[in-house]
Design an enzyme around this catalytic site. Structure first.
Site, PDB file in Angstrom:
ATOM      1  N   CYS A 180       0.838  -1.199   0.000  1.00 55.12           N
ATOM      2  CA  CYS A 180       0.000   0.000   0.000  1.00 55.12           C
ATOM      3  C   CYS A 180       0.871   1.246   0.000  1.00 55.12           C
ATOM      4  O   CYS A 180       0.568   2.242  -0.666  1.00 55.12           O
ATOM      5  CB  CYS A 180      -0.895   0.014   1.238  1.00 55.12           C
ATOM      6  SG  CYS A 180      -2.043  -1.363   1.377  1.00 55.12           S
ATOM      7  N   HIS A 237       1.030   5.055  -1.535  1.00 58.92           N
ATOM      8  CA  HIS A 237       0.454   5.934  -0.514  1.00 58.92           C
ATOM      9  C   HIS A 237       1.426   6.246   0.621  1.00 58.92           C
ATOM     10  O   HIS A 237       0.994   6.568   1.727  1.00 58.92           O
ATOM     11  CB  HIS A 237      -0.819   5.300   0.052  1.00 58.92           C
ATOM     12  CG  HIS A 237      -1.932   5.218  -0.950  1.00 58.92           C
ATOM     13  ND1 HIS A 237      -2.607   6.333  -1.407  1.00 58.92           N
ATOM     14  CD2 HIS A 237      -2.480   4.153  -1.595  1.00 58.92           C
ATOM     15  CE1 HIS A 237      -3.534   5.959  -2.279  1.00 58.92           C
ATOM     16  NE2 HIS A 237      -3.473   4.644  -2.417  1.00 58.92           N
ATOM     17  N   ARG A 284     -13.169   0.406  -1.303  1.00 52.43           N
ATOM     18  CA  ARG A 284     -11.907   1.099  -1.564  1.00 52.43           C
ATOM     19  C   ARG A 284     -10.709   0.216  -1.218  1.00 52.43           C
ATOM     20  O   ARG A 284      -9.751   0.106  -1.990  1.00 52.43           O
ATOM     21  CB  ARG A 284     -11.873   2.397  -0.758  1.00 52.43           C
ATOM     22  CG  ARG A 284     -10.605   3.219  -0.831  1.00 52.43           C
ATOM     23  CD  ARG A 284     -10.362   3.778  -2.206  1.00 52.43           C
ATOM     24  NE  ARG A 284      -9.713   2.810  -3.101  1.00 52.43           N
ATOM     25  CZ  ARG A 284      -9.584   2.945  -4.397  1.00 52.43           C
ATOM     26  NH1 ARG A 284     -10.069   4.004  -5.005  1.00 52.43           N
ATOM     27  NH2 ARG A 284      -8.986   2.036  -5.120  1.00 52.43           N
ATOM     28  N   CYS A 292      -7.940  -1.662  -3.766  1.00 48.69           N
ATOM     29  CA  CYS A 292      -6.486  -1.504  -3.634  1.00 48.69           C
ATOM     30  C   CYS A 292      -5.795  -2.864  -3.629  1.00 48.69           C
ATOM     31  O   CYS A 292      -4.728  -3.033  -4.230  1.00 48.69           O
ATOM     32  CB  CYS A 292      -6.152  -0.734  -2.357  1.00 48.69           C
ATOM     33  SG  CYS A 292      -6.461   1.050  -2.469  1.00 48.69           S
TER      34      CYS A 292
END
Length: 280
Positions: A189, A193, A237, A241
């Site tokens: 992730c 991010h 969401r 991802c």
């Protein structure tokens, strides 16, 4: 022939480039072009704010919340989502959290399923069978009710609790998931991010290492996605991802998704809820 380590490294570089867009510090005309692109994207987003179709989903969600349904012919108005039975104002902003009646940490969607089963007598397997609407389909009951409930927290301060030992454990597991590199592309992730100035097409990728982007991102989900013509929840969401990382698809409201949402929520502490928002 390239070694496994070299192939993995090359895949990581390729994916980092894919999610970063033009972020190599362009100069001169290239820098001006990139700045103009960002300005046009912002104009596009502002235009979207003129009318949010999520309002229709919220209205349907309110009807579903108040309607007697299921074998027990009961509404969800006595569902306790953290601040007491039937209390909605500001409650979503404090989720995920620990619930003593089930001795576990739940996000809103997990808690909603629990209430639909315990209060209304619905079958859990049927409730979670199709929690996310497909292209051109009507919003699911879970999506609609989520839109209604999160609307009741608009303007509330994000304050995902970390008082109980299980809340702290959920955060720790979520943090490990956020930074864990895995899958065929050795992706995490944090690859997209955990750094500044990255973008996929028209979508900026918030850096959860910084407070303001984390607050803005967490506070605007659930959101109506114009490109899909549907309201999407936080469970969607996180699931999407996972898909983009080419990880195995998690089960709806699984422990891993709740842990990750807990981590993101704690990182966004102090932000304001502004959901349902509208996005590309």
């Amino acid at each position: 022939m390239l070694s496994r380590r070299t192939r993995s490294w090359l895949r990581s570089i390729a994916l980092a480039l894919a999610c970063s867009g033009a972020t190599f510090g362009p100069t001169g005309a290239a820098a001006q072009s990139d700045e103009k692109t960002l300005q046009e994207i912002e104009r596009y987003r502002q235009a979207l704010l003129d009318g949010n179709p999520a309002e229709l989903v919220v209205a349907r969600g309110e009807e579903l919340w108040k309607a007697p349904r299921g074998p027990k012919k009961a509404s969800l108005e006595q569902c306790d989502i953290g601040l007491g039975a039937g209390v909605l104002k500001g409650a979503y902003a404090q989720l995920p959290r620990y619930f003593a009646d089930v001795d576990q940490v739940m996000d809103f969607e997990a808690r909603l399923v629990h209430c639909m089963v315990t209060l209304q007598g619905l079958d859990r397997a049927e409730v979670v069978k199709n929690p996310i609407s497909g292209v051109g389909q009507r919003q699911t009951d879970i999506e609609s009710i989520t839109a209604f409930v999160v609307e009741q927290s608009r303007g509330a301060t994000v304050a995902v609790p970390q008082r109980h030992a299980k809340e702290k454990a959920a955060y720790d597991r979520g943090k490990k998931l956020f930074y864990m590199r895995a899958g065929p592309y050795d992706f995490a992730c944090s690859t997209c991010h955990g750094v500044d100035n990255q973008r996929i097409r028209l979508q900026d990728l918030p850096n959860f290492e910084k407070t303001e982007p984390a607050q803005r991102a967490f506070g605007t989900w659930p959101a109506y996605r114009v490109s899909q013509g549907a309201l999407r929840t936080m469970q969607w969401r996180v699931n999407d991802c996972f898909r983009q990382q080419r990880w195995p698809e998690p089960a709806f409201a699984s422990q891993s998704t709740i842990d990750l949402i807990t981590f993101l929520g704690v990182k966004a502490a102090g932000g304001k809820m502004d959901s349902p928002a509208i996005k590309r």
